[in-house]
Design an enzyme around this catalytic site. Structure first.
Site, mmCIF file in Angstrom:
data_model
loop_
_atom_site.group_PDB
_atom_site.id
_atom_site.type_symbol
_atom_site.label_atom_id
_atom_site.label_comp_id
_atom_site.label_asym_id
_atom_site.label_seq_id
_atom_site.Cartn_x
_atom_site.Cartn_y
_atom_site.Cartn_z
ATOM 1 N N GLY A 81 0.815 -1.196 0.000
ATOM 2 C CA GLY A 81 0.000 0.000 0.000
ATOM 3 C C GLY A 81 0.854 1.253 0.000
ATOM 4 N N THR A 82 1.994 1.188 0.675
ATOM 5 C CA THR A 82 2.921 2.320 0.694
ATOM 6 C C THR A 82 3.398 2.658 -0.713
ATOM 7 O OG1 THR A 82 3.686 1.901 2.949
ATOM 8 C CG2 THR A 82 5.199 3.068 1.483
ATOM 9 N N ASN A 162 -5.444 4.946 10.534
ATOM 10 C CA ASN A 162 -4.830 3.730 11.030
ATOM 11 C C ASN A 162 -4.695 3.699 12.544
ATOM 12 O OD1 ASN A 162 -2.899 5.826 9.974
ATOM 13 N ND2 ASN A 162 -1.456 4.647 11.223
ATOM 14 N N GLN A 199 -6.496 1.100 5.207
ATOM 15 C CA GLN A 199 -7.223 0.542 6.347
ATOM 16 C C GLN A 199 -8.670 0.195 6.002
ATOM 17 O OE1 GLN A 199 -6.271 -0.213 9.563
ATOM 18 N NE2 GLN A 199 -4.150 0.271 9.084
ATOM 19 N N HIS A 221 -2.319 -7.275 3.079
ATOM 20 C CA HIS A 221 -2.206 -7.917 4.386
ATOM 21 C C HIS A 221 -3.109 -7.290 5.436
ATOM 22 C CE1 HIS A 221 0.514 -5.131 6.776
ATOM 23 N NE2 HIS A 221 0.605 -4.596 5.568
ATOM 24 N N THR A 257 8.655 -7.454 -12.782
ATOM 25 C CA THR A 257 7.970 -8.712 -13.086
ATOM 26 C C THR A 257 6.796 -8.903 -12.139
ATOM 27 O OG1 THR A 257 10.020 -9.701 -13.879
ATOM 28 C CG2 THR A 257 8.239 -11.206 -13.284
ATOM 29 N N CYS A 343 7.795 4.540 17.157
ATOM 30 C CA CYS A 343 8.870 4.866 18.087
ATOM 31 C C CYS A 343 10.144 5.013 17.274
ATOM 32 C CB CYS A 343 9.021 3.768 19.121
ATOM 33 S SG CYS A 343 10.262 4.101 20.378
#
Length: 408
Positions: A81-82, A162, A199, A221, A257, A343
């Protein structure tokens, strides 16, 4: 020497996974689809094995298109998604600058780093960032005039946050754009618009054509598909100068590919999520509300998840406690949860989402995100609810650590 038989040891309760917003367990349907496709080779090959791989790839593309309300040619398979967010935001911006000299980018302060850092990168390349204001629940202002100027190269907004799980007024935004188009406006109705739906996809119904936007990003995912597999929906007529260069695969937007095994898993997981979406929504909402009731019974709790929101999200803050302490105590108790914020270099930083919503830094640092999903049981929810009061008390007793007080 006295030995203790393992059979005499008290059984440990199973670990509870309560971080579905980060990733969801791989669905059995996706596993089976990828196993069936495991022998496939290069879908670009002009030979029998290539044609077989390409057939699976295109079948997956057609299935995704049918589920998400678009044409197969508008489905671009990406590595995440990024990556989809990066291609869309940068690609739309580059094309707008080339075609009409537009150099402004509109986005809010509550976006995911995939969007925030794409926008930041564009500012290094000569674009101007204009921040879209949000309210105390992190929702954008639908009456903004930021989109009403010709110099906007691209505007972007996430569908579901998110951290909080709060849904943006996407329909109101897209209806406003459609009204501008009907009135013949050369401004908001035609400004390229991207939706980060990472999300949302697999959890809320999506009809890409009805939205009327140029691009939309999803991540497999998040709905039980394989990791390192994403989706970019891009309208046929969208002008996108992709930052990726190579062999021209995926309409030239995402060269490399293609992965037919991942595509098969993506389509199977998405189909499974749609099949059970309504019943999962009702059940997970009930479990989330049970945990939320326990959280609300704790002194001075702040609840950031506000309807309309994703069913499995619960984002709260407990002032006087460090978020890191909360998740470590839950971890010891057998629960996987998160603070919702990143973090950096071992320093606990306040969530940029919460600070954009006007939350004080010391309150934001006490955030805890619990996200439930299809695999969450009633017993899981009861255990989390039972653990929360003592976990918060222990974290507050430990106090606040000295650390970076920055808002990012």
């Amino acid at each position: 020497m006295t030995t203790t038989s393992s059979t005499n040891r008290p059984s440990q309760p199973r670990r509870i996974f309560a971080d579905y917003a980060a990733t969801a367990p791989l669905r059995q349907e996706a596993i089976e689809a990828m196993e069936q496709a495991q022998h496939l080779l290069n879908p670009a090959g002009h030979y029998a094995s290539g044609r077989a791989a390409r057939a699976v790839l295109e079948e997956a593309r057609e299935q995704v298109a049918e589920l998400l309300g678009c044409d197969p040619v508008e489905v671009i398979f990406t590595g995440s998604g990024t990556e989809a967010d990066n291609i869309a935001i940068q690609g739309l911006a580059f094309a707008s600058r080339r075609l009409r000299g537009a150099t402004a980018v509109v986005s809010s302060g509550i976006e995911h780093p995939a969007v925030l850092e794409s926008v930041q990168w564009l500012t290094h390349l000569g674009f101007e960032h204009r921040e879209w204001a949000v309210d105390q629940h992190g929702r954008v202002d639908t009456d903004t005039d930021l989109l009403d100027t010709d110099d906007v190269a691209v505007a972007t907004c996430m569908w579901a946050n998110n951290e909080t799980g709060n849904l943006q007024p996407i329909e109101a935004i897209t209806q406003r754009r459609a009204q501008h188009r009907r009135q013949g406006s050369s401004h908001a109705g035609t400004v390229p618009f991207h939706i980060d739906a990472v999300q949302a996809v697999g959890h809320v119904p999506v009809n890409f054509h009805a939205l009327g936007v140029q691009t939309l990003a999803a991540s497999a995912h998040k709905f039980g598909g394989p990791k390192s597999a994403g989706i970019l929906l891009a309208r046929r007529d969208a002008q996108i100068d992709s930052p990726l260069r190579g062999g021209g695969q995926e309409r030239g937007l995402r060269s490399g590919t293609a992965n037919p095994q991942a595509a098969a898993g993506v389509a199977a997981a998405l189909a499974a999520s749609y099949k059970t979406m309504e019943q999962d929504h009702a059940r997970v909402t009930r479990l989330r509300d049970h945990v939320a009731q326990a959280a609300r019974g704790i002194d001075d709790v702040r609840v950031w998840t506000q309807e309309p929101a994703l069913p499995g999200h619960l984002h709260v803050s407990f002032p006087g406690a460090e978020g890191d302490s909360l998740i470590m105590l839950l971890d010891v108790a057998g629960v996987d949860a998160s603070t919702g914020s990143a973090c950096s270099s071992g320093v606990n930083r306040a969530s940029h989402v919460l600070t954009a919503m006007g939350v004080p830094v010391d309150v934001a640092r006490g955030a805890l995100r619990i996200t439930l999903g299809p695999g969450t049981t009633d017993e899981d929810a009861r255990r989390i609810a039972g653990l929360l009061p003592e976990v918060v008390a222990q974290a507050r007793a430990a106090g606040m650590a000295f650390g970076d007080k920055s808002t990012r």
